[in-house]
Design an enzyme around this catalytic site. Structure first.
Site, PDB file in Angstrom:
ATOM      1  N   ARG A  31       0.845  -1.209   0.000  1.00  0.00           N
ATOM      2  CA  ARG A  31       0.000   0.000   0.000  1.00  0.00           C
ATOM      3  C   ARG A  31       0.879   1.258   0.000  1.00  0.00           C
ATOM      4  NH1 ARG A  31      -3.421  -3.479  -0.656  1.00  0.00           N
ATOM      5  NH2 ARG A  31      -4.970  -4.185   0.860  1.00  0.00           N
ATOM      6  N   GLU A 175     -14.596 -14.380   8.976  1.00  0.00           N
ATOM      7  CA  GLU A 175     -14.487 -13.797   7.635  1.00  0.00           C
ATOM      8  C   GLU A 175     -14.155 -14.854   6.582  1.00  0.00           C
ATOM      9  OE1 GLU A 175     -11.550 -10.689   7.152  1.00  0.00           O
ATOM     10  OE2 GLU A 175     -12.163 -10.313   5.095  1.00  0.00           O
ATOM     11  N   LYS A 217     -18.214 -11.472   8.503  1.00  0.00           N
ATOM     12  CA  LYS A 217     -17.623 -10.518   7.540  1.00  0.00           C
ATOM     13  C   LYS A 217     -17.521 -11.196   6.179  1.00  0.00           C
ATOM     14  CE  LYS A 217     -13.569  -7.638   6.760  1.00  0.00           C
ATOM     15  NZ  LYS A 217     -12.658  -6.672   7.374  1.00  0.00           N
ATOM     16  N   SER A 259     -14.605  -4.874   1.635  1.00  0.00           N
ATOM     17  CA  SER A 259     -14.783  -4.187   0.346  1.00  0.00           C
ATOM     18  C   SER A 259     -14.149  -4.968  -0.800  1.00  0.00           C
ATOM     19  CB  SER A 259     -14.284  -2.744   0.408  1.00  0.00           C
ATOM     20  OG  SER A 259     -12.912  -2.666   0.718  1.00  0.00           O
ATOM     21  N   GLY A 260     -13.110  -5.730  -0.522  1.00  0.00           N
ATOM     22  CA  GLY A 260     -12.597  -6.720  -1.459  1.00  0.00           C
ATOM     23  C   GLY A 260     -12.038  -6.230  -2.787  1.00  0.00           C
ATOM     24  N   GLY A 261     -11.771  -4.944  -2.932  1.00  0.00           N
ATOM     25  CA  GLY A 261     -11.255  -4.441  -4.212  1.00  0.00           C
ATOM     26  C   GLY A 261     -12.251  -3.576  -4.962  1.00  0.00           C
ATOM     27  N   ARG A 290      -9.554  -1.131   2.290  1.00  0.00           N
ATOM     28  CA  ARG A 290      -9.247  -0.219   1.182  1.00  0.00           C
ATOM     29  C   ARG A 290     -10.333   0.822   0.954  1.00  0.00           C
ATOM     30  NH1 ARG A 290      -7.947  -5.244  -2.558  1.00  0.00           N
ATOM     31  NH2 ARG A 290      -9.132  -6.176  -0.870  1.00  0.00           N
TER      32      ARG A 290
HETATM   33  P1  13P Z   1     -10.887  -4.754   2.228  1.00  0.00           P
HETATM   34  O1  13P Z   1     -12.104  -3.971   2.636  1.00  0.00           O
HETATM   35  O2  13P Z   1      -9.785  -3.896   1.643  1.00  0.00           O
HETATM   36  O3  13P Z   1     -11.247  -5.955   1.394  1.00  0.00           O
HETATM   37  O4  13P Z   1     -10.217  -5.306   3.559  1.00  0.00           O
HETATM   38  C1  13P Z   1     -11.037  -5.836   4.513  1.00  0.00           C
HETATM   39  C2  13P Z   1     -10.329  -6.903   5.224  1.00  0.00           C
HETATM   40  O5  13P Z   1     -10.170  -6.839   6.428  1.00  0.00           O
HETATM   41  C3  13P Z   1      -9.856  -8.062   4.484  1.00  0.00           C
HETATM   42  O6  13P Z   1      -9.502  -9.065   5.378  1.00  0.00           O
END
Ligand code: 13P
Length: 337
Positions: A31, A175, A217, A259-261, A290
């Site tokens: 990042r 998650e 999550k 958010s996953g990208g 992100r």
């Molecule tokens: P993102 O929202 O960037 O996908 O990250 C969340 C997260 O904690 C992934 O494990």
């Protein structure tokens, strides 16, 4: 009400969401490299302390997920990071898995590790102020994946982790992330995510996890990043809600999406639509990495001493996400800084 239910409620109440700032040192380097800032312990702390002391922490952020390095750091005022977060009314949390490694028996899939010694590490994190935890299982998606092996091995690990976290007095975030990469359709994502989540709850049940003291999550239901399919926010919301209503037991108090990208605005727009249409008993909010930090990171990288300016960028994003968690966001508000 047990202590765990109270913690979960505190994190999720009133449109609040979770700031996932638990990037491992390797991910944080990526990042920071992307914005030409050197990744060292001091810079990682400056950026994170900037976010954790912003105004929106009070109104918008119910919990912050930290990485091992961060929970042991002290702020410029010589407070612990957990204290700084708690003072704003948010709950400090910690990522406790040790990362995803290649899964024996599969060529392309991963298994999340970190169960060995976890009971002792959890005790340490509790002492350091953490009151919730995170463990992320990742699933590749294609015609053949995720395999039965990956679905079963990751569900087993998630459930054993969740049981240990509760034993240590902390709320586990469970998650299971079906990745966005690939050419798959939204329908494929729906089917595979359903199978993955269902299996997780079978294992959580076997491991006697008290679901009222957990947070799920998941990913949203979306077509793969390399698919030609385009679906509307309304379809994303409908498919995501359908998948969760069919597979998540009603005892689970809340669902906080990754958010996953997705871009910041996509992730906000989709969450908003999910809340507009939410007819379930679940609180639906965000646990974004992100999609909460991208603009702030970009702004900060231009002048790492511009704390106030960076906080304003972050505050705007957090406010938009919190409106989306209540179904009150609209595109016009994006320019209302
Ligand atoms: P993102 O929202 O960037 O996908 O990250 C969340 C997260 O904690 C992934 O494990």
């Amino acid at each position: 009400m047990s202590e765990l239910y109270k913690i979960a409620e505190k994190i999720l109440q009133n449109g609040k969401g979770i700031l996932a700032a638990d990037e491992s040192t390797g991910t944080m380097k990526k990042r920071l490299d992307s914005v030409n800032v050197e990744s060292n312990e001091k810079n990682r702390l400056i950026f994170r302390e900037t976010l954790f002391s912003s105004n929106s922490m009070k109104e918008c952020i119910g919990g912050v997920i930290l990485y091992d390095e961060t929970i042991r750091q002290k702020t410029s005022q010589n407070k612990s990071i957990s204290e700084l977060i708690s003072e704003s009314g948010a709950v400090p949390g910690i990522k406790v898995d040790t990362g995803a490694k290649m899964l024996a028996g599969s060529k392309e899939e991963k298994i999340t590790e970190g169960l060995d010694g976890l009971r002792e590490r959890l005790k340490d994190y509790y002492q350091l102020g953490a009151r919730f935890t995170k463990w992320r299982g990742v699933y590749v998606i294609s015609e053949t994946y995720p395999s039965k092996l990956s679905i079963s091995a990751n569900a087993h690990a998630l459930a054993r982790y969740a049981a240990l976290a509760q034993e240590a007095g902390m709320v586990p975030i469970v998650e299971p992330e079906v990745l966005m990469d690939g050419k798959h359709s939204a329908k494929d994502c729906y089917n595979k995510t359903s199978e993955v989540i269902k299996r997780c709850y079978d294992e959580l049940d076997i491991n006697k996890v008290d679901l009222k003291g957990t947070i799920l999550k998941p990913n949203m239901i979306l077509p793969g990043t390399n698919s030609n399919e385009k679906i509307s926010n309304i379809e994303v919301a409908e498919m995501t809600l359908e998948c969760l209503k069919n597979n998540v037991p009603s005892e689970v108090p809340g669902i906080a999406f990754l958010s996953g990208g997705q871009t910041e605005v996509e992730a906000t727009n989709n969450l908003n639509q999910i809340n507009v249409k939410n007819d379930s008993s679940f609180i639906m909010t965000y646990s974004y990495g992100r999609a909460l930090q991208q603009s702030a990171l970009k702004f900060w990288s231009k002048d790492i001493n511009n704390i106030k300016g960076t906080q304003e960028v972050f505050d705007h994003r957090a406010k938009m996400c919190t409106l989306a968690a209540q179904g009150k966001w609209s595109e016009g508000l994006e320019n209302s800084k």
